[in-house]
Design a protein around this motif. Structure first.
Motif, PDB file in Angstrom:
ATOM      1  N   PHE A   1       0.808  -1.222   0.000  1.00  0.00           N
ATOM      2  CA  PHE A   1       0.000   0.000   0.000  1.00  0.00           C
ATOM      3  C   PHE A   1       0.846   1.280   0.000  1.00  0.00           C
ATOM      4  O   PHE A   1       1.910   1.343   0.601  1.00  0.00           O
ATOM      5  CB  PHE A   1      -0.993   0.013   1.166  1.00  0.00           C
ATOM      6  N   ARG A   2       0.315   2.272  -0.705  1.00  0.00           N
ATOM      7  CA  ARG A   2       0.916   3.608  -0.718  1.00  0.00           C
ATOM      8  C   ARG A   2       0.321   4.488   0.359  1.00  0.00           C
ATOM      9  O   ARG A   2       0.967   5.398   0.885  1.00  0.00           O
ATOM     10  CB  ARG A   2       0.689   4.275  -2.079  1.00  0.00           C
ATOM     11  N   HIS A   3      -0.957   4.217   0.682  1.00  0.00           N
ATOM     12  CA  HIS A   3      -1.663   5.116   1.598  1.00  0.00           C
ATOM     13  C   HIS A   3      -2.803   4.361   2.264  1.00  0.00           C
ATOM     14  O   HIS A   3      -3.449   3.506   1.638  1.00  0.00           O
ATOM     15  CB  HIS A   3      -2.205   6.324   0.824  1.00  0.00           C
ATOM     16  N   LEU A   4      -3.038   4.660   3.538  1.00  0.00           N
ATOM     17  CA  LEU A   4      -4.207   4.158   4.261  1.00  0.00           C
ATOM     18  C   LEU A   4      -5.030   5.356   4.703  1.00  0.00           C
ATOM     19  O   LEU A   4      -4.513   6.259   5.361  1.00  0.00           O
ATOM     20  CB  LEU A   4      -3.793   3.337   5.488  1.00  0.00           C
ATOM     21  N   GLU A   5      -6.283   5.350   4.360  1.00  0.00           N
ATOM     22  CA  GLU A   5      -7.170   6.472   4.683  1.00  0.00           C
ATOM     23  C   GLU A   5      -8.274   5.974   5.612  1.00  0.00           C
ATOM     24  O   GLU A   5      -9.033   5.063   5.266  1.00  0.00           O
ATOM     25  CB  GLU A   5      -7.781   7.018   3.389  1.00  0.00           C
ATOM     26  N   GLU A   6      -8.358   6.537   6.794  1.00  0.00           N
ATOM     27  CA  GLU A   6      -9.383   6.110   7.743  1.00  0.00           C
ATOM     28  C   GLU A   6     -10.766   6.473   7.226  1.00  0.00           C
ATOM     29  O   GLU A   6     -10.993   7.574   6.728  1.00  0.00           O
ATOM     30  CB  GLU A   6      -9.154   6.741   9.110  1.00  0.00           C
ATOM     31  N   ILE A   7     -11.687   5.522   7.339  1.00  0.00           N
ATOM     32  CA  ILE A   7     -13.069   5.760   6.932  1.00  0.00           C
ATOM     33  C   ILE A   7     -13.836   6.249   8.148  1.00  0.00           C
ATOM     34  O   ILE A   7     -13.992   5.532   9.135  1.00  0.00           O
ATOM     35  CB  ILE A   7     -13.714   4.470   6.383  1.00  0.00           C
ATOM     36  N   ARG A   8     -14.297   7.466   8.092  1.00  0.00           N
ATOM     37  CA  ARG A   8     -15.029   8.067   9.206  1.00  0.00           C
ATOM     38  C   ARG A   8     -16.493   8.214   8.836  1.00  0.00           C
ATOM     39  O   ARG A   8     -16.840   8.440   7.689  1.00  0.00           O
ATOM     40  CB  ARG A   8     -14.448   9.436   9.572  1.00  0.00           C
TER      41      ARG A   8
END
Length: 319
Positions: free
Chosen positions: A302-309
């Motif tokens: 992975f390049r990026h992890l984005e939290e799902i809010r």
């Protein structure tokens, strides 16, 4: 010498641990699972602390195998963070007060997180399945702020409303690393201590399956064949664990745990996302341990992890 006081603990009890000994890997897994679970509940009850990498001291005590959190935990956390900690803890305590937790201090936030862990175990045992998040035929004890949930046997367990709200959003596998060590002759006990009051929950081998999910894939099964080697993907799932040694994280996708690796750098900067729902941006790898395109279980780079809010309030009783 003044006897040290404790806020709570996990321990393994039974004939297999009477001398206080347990396999080193099992001990490490238990401590990592305990640390992650406590941090999750702290993050839910005091979001201002979620992204801070503070220390949680644990004392191991012989008799059974016990890992105890001392009352001095707040001092450790503050010392580890420096002067910035005071502002964060003060703000967190204020937020707790706004949620009807009166006179909350540092120790209370940690004690509340241990309570959350204990209640997760108690509710899971009562329902027999931690994936159940919708409760019908609930009972109310308004005088004490409790909600009664009914299991398949018709038994009622009364739970504080704020605990039930957190439980409804809690990862189903939050106790998995700790519960994995349960076997015949070795039970798991989770306890909290307040003054002279001791409250604990025991999980034995007959209840282990409630908290542990089977991650194994059949030997001949190719998992997620649509995830082809080299494919660019955006996947939604849950971060379930970290492994600093391999610089990897567990990513739960469609009920299976996939090993994921950052394309660059260390996983440390993603530590605050453990037990969070995220959107993963990266690519698929089907390389096996010998570098062949033969892996039956895909890995994710992975390049990026984005939290799902979500800004929506989870309505526990109107679904």
């Amino acid at each position: 010498m003044k006897e040290e006081m404790y806020l709570g603990y996990i321990k393994y009890d039974g004939p297999l641990v009477e001398d206080g000994l347990m396999d080193a890997r099992k001990q490490a897994q238990a401590l990592m699972g305990f640390d992650s679970a406590v941090r999750y509940f702290i993050g839910k009850m005091a979001p201002e602390l979620q992204s801070l990498d503070f220390e949680i001291p644990v004392r191991i005590r012989k008799g059974s195998w016990e890992a105890l959190i001392p009352e001095t935990v707040a001092g450790w956390a503050q010392a580890g963070l420096g002067v910035v900690a005071t502002a964060y803890f003060t703000k967190a305590a204020q937020k707790m007060a706004e949620k009807d937790f009166s006179d909350f201090g540092f120790k209370d936030i940690f004690r509340a997180s241990l309570d959350g862990l204990k209640w997760f175990a108690r509710i899971g045992k009562h329902m027999g399945d931690v994936s159940i998040r919708k409760f019908s035929d609930v009972r109310f004890d308004s005088s004490n702020g409790l909600i009664g949930i009914v299991n398949a046997k018709g038994e009622i367990l009364y739970v504080p409303k704020h605990i039930l709200d957190i439980y409804s959003q809690c990862p189903a596998n939050i106790l998995e690393k700790i519960a994995a060590n349960i076997t015949k002759g070795r039970d798991l006990v989770i306890g909290s201590i307040e003054g002279e009051n001791l409250d604990e929950v025991t999980i034995d081998s007959s209840e282990k399956h409630i908290f542990c999910q089977d991650e194994e894939v059949e030997e001949d099964e190719i998992l997620f064949p649509e995830l082809e080697h080299g494919a660019e993907v955006v996947l939604e799932g849950e971060i379930t664990r970290e492994n600093k040694t391999s610089n990897s994280m567990g990513f739960k996708y469609n009920d299976h745990i996939l090993t994921s690796y950052p394309e660059n750098g260390s996983i440390v900067r993603y530590k605050h996302l453990i037990f969070s729902l995220v959107r993963l941006y990266g690519r698929v790898s089907r390389l096996d341990e010998k570098g062949r395109l033969n892996a039956r279980r895909p890995k994710l780079i992975f390049r990026h992890l984005e939290e799902i809010r979500s800004d929506e309030t989870y309505d526990l009783f109107n679904q």
